[in-house]
Design an enzyme around this catalytic site. Structure first.
Site, mmCIF file in Angstrom:
data_model
loop_
_atom_site.group_PDB
_atom_site.id
_atom_site.type_symbol
_atom_site.label_atom_id
_atom_site.label_comp_id
_atom_site.label_asym_id
_atom_site.label_seq_id
_atom_site.Cartn_x
_atom_site.Cartn_y
_atom_site.Cartn_z
ATOM 1 N N LYS A 109 -2.151 5.831 14.333
ATOM 2 C CA LYS A 109 -2.892 4.560 14.322
ATOM 3 C C LYS A 109 -3.155 4.258 15.801
ATOM 4 C CE LYS A 109 -2.815 0.182 11.840
ATOM 5 N NZ LYS A 109 -4.130 0.248 11.210
HETATM 6 N N1 PPE Z 1 -6.828 3.535 6.761
HETATM 7 C C1 PPE Z 1 -7.195 2.897 7.892
HETATM 8 C C2 PPE Z 1 -8.307 3.464 8.691
HETATM 9 C C3 PPE Z 1 -6.515 1.739 8.292
HETATM 10 O O1 PPE Z 1 -6.872 1.130 9.411
HETATM 11 C C4 PPE Z 1 -5.483 1.222 7.489
HETATM 12 C C5 PPE Z 1 -4.770 -0.047 7.877
HETATM 13 C C6 PPE Z 1 -5.139 1.923 6.311
HETATM 14 C C7 PPE Z 1 -5.828 3.077 5.994
HETATM 15 C C8 PPE Z 1 -4.010 1.478 5.430
HETATM 16 O O2 PPE Z 1 -2.772 1.662 6.072
HETATM 17 P P1 PPE Z 1 -1.505 0.775 5.722
HETATM 18 O O3 PPE Z 1 -1.732 -0.570 6.281
HETATM 19 O O4 PPE Z 1 -0.362 1.480 6.343
HETATM 20 O O5 PPE Z 1 -1.405 0.753 4.241
HETATM 21 N N2 PPE Z 1 -5.632 -1.046 8.397
HETATM 22 C C9 PPE Z 1 -5.135 -2.267 9.008
HETATM 23 C C10 PPE Z 1 -6.233 -3.288 9.190
HETATM 24 C C11 PPE Z 1 -7.085 -3.041 10.350
HETATM 25 C C12 PPE Z 1 -7.375 -4.261 11.141
HETATM 26 O O6 PPE Z 1 -6.704 -4.453 12.139
HETATM 27 O O7 PPE Z 1 -8.310 -5.009 10.796
HETATM 28 C C13 PPE Z 1 -4.109 -2.979 8.144
HETATM 29 O O8 PPE Z 1 -4.258 -2.979 6.931
HETATM 30 O O9 PPE Z 1 -3.220 -3.583 8.725
#
Ligand code: PPE
Length: 306
Positions: free
Chosen positions: A159
Site C-alpha cells: 500500500k
Molecule cells: N484495493 C485498493 C486499491 C485499495 O486502496 C484498498 C483499500 C483495497 C483494495 C481494500 O483493502 P482493505 O482496506 O485492506 O480491505 N483502500 C482504502 C481507501 C483508500 C482511500 O484512502 O481513499 C481503504 O479502504 O482504507
C-alpha cells in the site's frame, strides 16, 4: 472535509492536529516513496470500541515498507500502541485510522537512503466511503480506461503512496463521467479491483474474485472470504473477464473505507435485478456483525480500545 480530531501522533508524541506538519522538501511528497494504511475502529454492541484487524493492517504496513525498501523508524509494537493512544486521547470510538511512514528531508534525488523516516498516525471520523445510499442501494461503476499498474512496475502487495496516482486517475475519470467508482482491469485485460476496493461477483450462487497476485491483498477481502466460507458460500479465485461483470447476478466491493458495498450497475448495465442481491446482503450483514462485535466467532479480529 476531514473532521478534525484533537491530536495526531507524530514521531513518538502526540501533537495538536494543526501542528502535525512536514517540510515542503519532504522526499515522499516529491516522489511518492512512502507507505500507509487505512484501518477502522467501531463502537461495539456491548459497549466500548475496537479496532478491526489491527494486526493484519500493521503487518501489511511493515510488509509494504519491506517491499519498497523503506526502513521503518518505529517498531511495529510501538505503532500498535500509537494507534491505541490516538483513539483514546481523541475520545474516538468510530474512526478511520491513517498510519503513514514517509521519507523526510535531507538529500533530494531518487537515492536518499539516509533521510530520516517520519511516522504518523492520524484518526478521524469517516462515514460511509461511497455514501450511505451506496451502502444501502448499491453504487454505479465504470470500467476504467486506465489499466491497473502492472505488477512488475508497482508492487501490488504494497500500500504505497505513489501508486495511488493510478487509482486517483481512474476514480476521477469515473466520477467525472457520473459514476461512483472505477473498476480497473489489469494489463492483461482481466478484472483487477476498484480504485479503492477489492471486487467479488456472484454467479449461480458461487462467488468469484480475482486472485490475490495482481491486486492489493485487502484485509476486508480476507475477512469477507472467511465470512463467506462460514456461511457455506463457495468462493473461487480466478481470472475474471470484463463481460463476466455484465452478466453477474451480483457484484460487491470490499475495503476498510467502503466496507461491503453492493454494485448495482457496471457500464450502464444493471447487475442482476439492479439492486443489492441476497448473497451481498447476507455478507454485508455478517460483516457489520463482525466489526461491531455482534458475533463472538470473530472476536479474534477485534482489538479493544481501553
Ligand atoms: N484495493 C485498493 C486499491 C485499495 O486502496 C484498498 C483499500 C483495497 C483494495 C481494500 O483493502 P482493505 O482496506 O485492506 O480491505 N483502500 C482504502 C481507501 C483508500 C482511500 O484512502 O481513499 C481503504 O479502504 O482504507
Amino acid at each position: 472535509m476531514v473532521e478534525k480530531a484533537k491530536w495526531i501522533w507524530q514521531d513518538g508524541k502526540l501533537v495538536p492536529w494543526d501542528e502535525a506538519r512536514v517540510h515542503v522538501l519532504t522526499h515522499t511528497l516529491h516522489y511518492g516513496f512512502g507507505v500507509f494504511e487505512g484501518i477502522r475502529s467501531y463502537a461495539l454492541a456491548g459497549g466500548g470500541s475496537a479496532v478491526f484487524r489491527l494486526d493484519a493492517h500493521l503487518r501489511r504496513l511493515y510488509d509494504s515498507a519491506k517491499i519498497i525498501g523503506l526502513r521503518p523508524a518505529v517498531p511495529l509494537a510501538d505503532l500498535h500502541a500509537a494507534v491505541m493512544l490516538v483513539l483514546k486521547e481523541n475520545g474516538l470510538r468510530e474512526a478511520y485510522i491513517r498510519p503513514i511512514m514517509l521519507v523526510g528531508c535531507g538529500a533530494m534525488g531518487l537515492y536518499a537512503i539516509d533521510n530520516p523516516v517520519g511516522t504518523v498516525v492520524a484518526a478521524f471520523p469517516w462515514g460511509a466511503y461511497l455514501g450511505e445510499e451506496g451502502l444501502a442501494r448499491g453504487i454505479r461503476a465504470k470500467v476504467s480506461s486506465f489499466a491497473r499498474n502492472h505488477i512488475n512496475s508497482a508492487m501490488a502487495k504494497g500500500k504505497i503512496c505513489g501508486h495511488y496516482v493510478n487509482n486517483i486517475m481512474a476514480k476521477s475519470e469515473a466520477v467525472h463521467a457520473g459514476y461512483h467508482e472505477a473498476i480497473m482491469l489489469d494489463t492483461a485485460g482481466f478484472v483487477a479491483e476498484a480504485s479503492g476496493e477489492n471486487l467479488f461477483l456472484v454467479k449461480d450462487g458461487v462467488v468469484h474474485t480475482p486472485g490475490v497476485a495482481t491486486v492489493l491483498g485487502g484485509v476486508t477481502r480476507d475477512a469477507v472470504m472467511a465470512i463467506m466460507r462460514d456461511l457455506g458460500i463457495a468462493v473461487v479465485e480466478r481470472n475474471i473477464a470484463r463481460d463476466e461483470l455484465y452478466i453477474a447476478d451480483e457484484i460487491l466491493i470490499t475495503g476498510t473505507a467502503a466496507e461491503v458495498t453492493p454494485v448495482r450497475e457496471v457500464d450502464d448495465r444493471p447487475i442482476g435485478a439492479g439492486k443489492p442481491g441476497p448473497v451481498t446482503l447476507k455478507v454485508q450483514a455478517a460483516y457489520f456483525d463482525a466489526v461491531k462485535g455482534r458475533n463472538p466467532a470473530y472476536e479474534g479480529w477485534l482489538t479493544r480500545v481501553r
